[in-house]
Design an enzyme around this catalytic site. Structure first.
Site, short mmCIF file in Angstrom:
data_model
loop_
_atom_site.label_atom_id
_atom_site.label_comp_id
_atom_site.label_asym_id
_atom_site.label_seq_id
_atom_site.Cartn_x
_atom_site.Cartn_y
_atom_site.Cartn_z
N GLY A 182 -24.61 3.65 3.50
CA GLY A 182 -23.73 4.18 2.45
C GLY A 182 -24.10 3.66 1.08
N VAL A 183 -24.89 4.44 0.33
CA VAL A 183 -25.24 4.03 -1.03
C VAL A 183 -24.42 4.85 -2.03
CG1 VAL A 183 -27.43 2.78 -1.01
CG2 VAL A 183 -27.45 5.22 -0.56
N GLY A 184 -23.12 4.58 -2.03
CA GLY A 184 -22.21 5.22 -2.98
C GLY A 184 -21.98 4.28 -4.15
N VAL A 192 -20.34 1.46 -4.49
CA VAL A 192 -20.58 0.04 -4.23
C VAL A 192 -21.99 -0.19 -3.69
CG1 VAL A 192 -19.84 -2.00 -2.94
CG2 VAL A 192 -18.13 -0.38 -3.76
N LYS A 233 0.86 -1.18 0.00
CA LYS A 233 0.00 0.00 0.00
C LYS A 233 0.90 1.23 0.00
CE LYS A 233 -4.54 0.71 0.39
NZ LYS A 233 -5.72 -0.04 0.02
P1 NAD Z 1 -18.19 5.98 -2.14
O1 NAD Z 1 -17.45 7.15 -1.64
O2 NAD Z 1 -18.60 5.93 -3.57
O3 NAD Z 1 -19.51 5.74 -1.27
C1 NAD Z 1 -19.56 5.91 0.11
C2 NAD Z 1 -20.95 6.39 0.46
O4 NAD Z 1 -21.03 6.47 1.90
C3 NAD Z 1 -21.28 7.78 -0.08
O5 NAD Z 1 -22.56 7.81 -0.65
C4 NAD Z 1 -21.21 8.68 1.16
O6 NAD Z 1 -22.10 9.78 1.08
C5 NAD Z 1 -21.62 7.71 2.25
N1 NAD Z 1 -21.14 8.09 3.58
C6 NAD Z 1 -19.96 8.63 3.93
N2 NAD Z 1 -19.90 8.81 5.25
C7 NAD Z 1 -21.06 8.36 5.76
C8 NAD Z 1 -21.59 8.26 7.06
N3 NAD Z 1 -20.91 8.68 8.13
N4 NAD Z 1 -22.83 7.74 7.19
C9 NAD Z 1 -23.54 7.32 6.12
N5 NAD Z 1 -23.09 7.40 4.88
C10 NAD Z 1 -21.86 7.90 4.69
O7 NAD Z 1 -17.28 4.70 -1.76
P2 NAD Z 1 -17.37 3.25 -2.35
O8 NAD Z 1 -16.38 3.10 -3.45
O9 NAD Z 1 -18.78 2.89 -2.58
O10 NAD Z 1 -16.78 2.39 -1.14
C11 NAD Z 1 -17.55 2.15 0.02
C12 NAD Z 1 -16.71 1.44 1.06
O11 NAD Z 1 -16.23 0.20 0.52
C13 NAD Z 1 -15.47 2.21 1.48
O12 NAD Z 1 -15.22 1.92 2.84
C14 NAD Z 1 -14.36 1.59 0.63
O13 NAD Z 1 -13.11 1.69 1.25
C15 NAD Z 1 -14.82 0.15 0.59
N6 NAD Z 1 -14.32 -0.59 -0.57
C16 NAD Z 1 -14.62 -0.15 -1.83
C17 NAD Z 1 -14.16 -0.87 -2.92
C18 NAD Z 1 -14.49 -0.42 -4.32
O14 NAD Z 1 -14.28 -1.21 -5.24
N7 NAD Z 1 -15.00 0.78 -4.51
C19 NAD Z 1 -13.38 -2.02 -2.74
C20 NAD Z 1 -13.11 -2.46 -1.44
C21 NAD Z 1 -13.59 -1.72 -0.37
#
Ligand code: NAD
Length: 356
Positions: free
Chosen positions: A178-180, A182, A79
């Site tokens: 968290g509906v981002g 993923v 990392k």
């Molecule tokens: P993202 O930033 O697209 O989505 C995160 C969502 O969480 C956003 O909608 C944000 O508004 C919301 N959020 C942030 N803080 C919050 C809180 N305190 N309460 C409620 N909602 C909150 O991120 P992502 O790419 O969807 O990843 C989500 C998680 O999965 C992260 O922890 C990331 O490290 C982990 N992850 C992602 C991947 C990937 O392929 N994207 C792979 C492994 C792990």
């Protein structure tokens, strides 16, 4: 560029890079390289101190050792962190200097996306070093989020089978925090399978989208973990499984994408004691790095990705069975299995890199 190898016990190599011209201040940490070169993303973050960044890169690189081992890809744990605010400090010069730092390790470390780094940034890094992956190229690889979501969905199905004897997620209720990138795709997959959804996010637009597209109900981030649902899916930030939140939890399964879901390691035992089936985070969210791994190996193909993602469910089923047979928390079982994979690799003489 100045570089200094830091003496960090238990790590294969940790190097601090400083480039005055571009303002780069970064650490690359390779935790273990038994199965192959260290592979893991680069995070750009304005750490409060050098020690805070070092601590983060150590924890993250060690986590990647376990994740890659159980993800079934021939890579060790690595990392990188860059001390900077991605919104204000990131420049092409800095990214290229980081590429040169990665290149300096001659293949001992492959970099990819993490928070603060975009696909466009990676392309910039890639212009300087071949040791970078996670960029879409002619339909191959690229944005890992949809793969991660599919892996979490497969893991959730495996957990529902083990806990409820359910063949699908139909009529089960899932609370997604968290509906981002993923979480939204995960919501789609659950909805299409006939599952019910409750979503919570600090971003009201994201919640609105989930309501409109999937008929989801909504909750507040504070309450999402305590709802009377079947499954809790943490897909926002890490650390949501804390002493107080776990005590309020009514769900019987935790299956989500967030990294480092356990605020403290003892939460693994606490969930086990409460009869909650916890899908270890680094196992269920490994599809993104599996995609990056296949991209590096040059074997990326949609069918191969789907096959590997489906194996996440199989791997979790194996963890659940062992956890039950040994009356041990699932997180501890996953760690044990990862170490077994690494030790087997060491015995069979798997050595992927001769780099220093
Ligand atoms: P993202 O930033 O697209 O989505 C995160 C969502 O969480 C956003 O909608 C944000 O508004 C919301 N959020 C942030 N803080 C919050 C809180 N305190 N309460 C409620 N909602 C909150 O991120 P992502 O790419 O969807 O990843 C989500 C998680 O999965 C992260 O922890 C990331 O490290 C982990 N992850 C992602 C991947 C990937 O392929 N994207 C792979 C492994 C792990």
């Amino acid at each position: 560029m100045k570089s200094e190898v830091l003496a960090v016990e238990g790590w294969r190599k940790v190097v601090h890079f400083i480039d005055d011209q571009s303002g780069l201040n970064a650490i690359i940490a390779v935790h273990d390289a038994t199965l192959g070169p260290g592979c893991g993303g680069c995070r750009i973050y304005p750490y409060a101190s050098f020690e805070a960044g070092l601590e983060d890169v150590k924890n993250l690189s060690r986590g990647m050792t376990y994740k890659n081992a159980l993800g079934g890809i021939p890579f060790g744990g690595g990392k990188a962190v860059i001390f900077a605010d991605p919104k204000t400090d990131k420049t092409p010069e800095m990214l290229r200097a980081f590429g040169a730092a990665v290149d300096h390790l001659e293949g001992l470390y492959y970099t990819a996306e993490d928070s603060g780094v975009t696909e466009a940034d990676l392309a910039m890094i890639r212009s300087v070093t071949p040791y970078a992956a996670g960029m879409e190229d002619k339909g191959v690889g690229g944005n890992p989020s949809p793969f991660t979501a599919r892996g979490v969905w497969r893991g959730m199905q495996a957990a529902a089978r083990a806990k409820f004897g359910a063949e699908t997620l139909k009529d089960l209720t899932v609370s997604i925090l968290g509906v981002g990138a993923v979480g939204m795709e995960l919501a789609r997959l659950i909805h299409e399978e006939g599952g019910r959804l409750v979503v919570a996010d600090v971003n009201p637009t994201a919640m609105k989208e989930a309501v409109e597209r999937f008929g989801a109900e909504t909750s507040t981030p504070e309450d999402a973990i305590a709802l009377d649902v079947d499954i809790f899916a943490p897909c926002a930030l890490g650390g949501s499984l804390r002493q107080d939140s776990v005590e309020r939890m009514q769900a019987k399964i935790v299956a989500g994408a967030a990294n480092n879901q356990l605020k403290t390691p003892d939460m693994d035992q606490k969930l086990h004691d409460r009869g909650v089936l916890y899908c270890p985070d680094y196992v269920i969210n490994a599809a993104g790095v599996i995609s990056v791994g296949l991209e590096i190996l040059g074997t990326w193909a949609t069918e191969e990705m789907n096959r590997r993602i489906d194996k996440i469910g199989d791997r979790l089923s194996e963890i659940f069975e062992r956890a039950q047979a040994e009356n041990t928390p699932t997180g501890a079982v996953a760690d044990k299995m990862a170490l077994e994979v690494i030790s087997k690799g060491a015995k069979s003489g798997v050595k992927s890199t001769s780099a220093a």
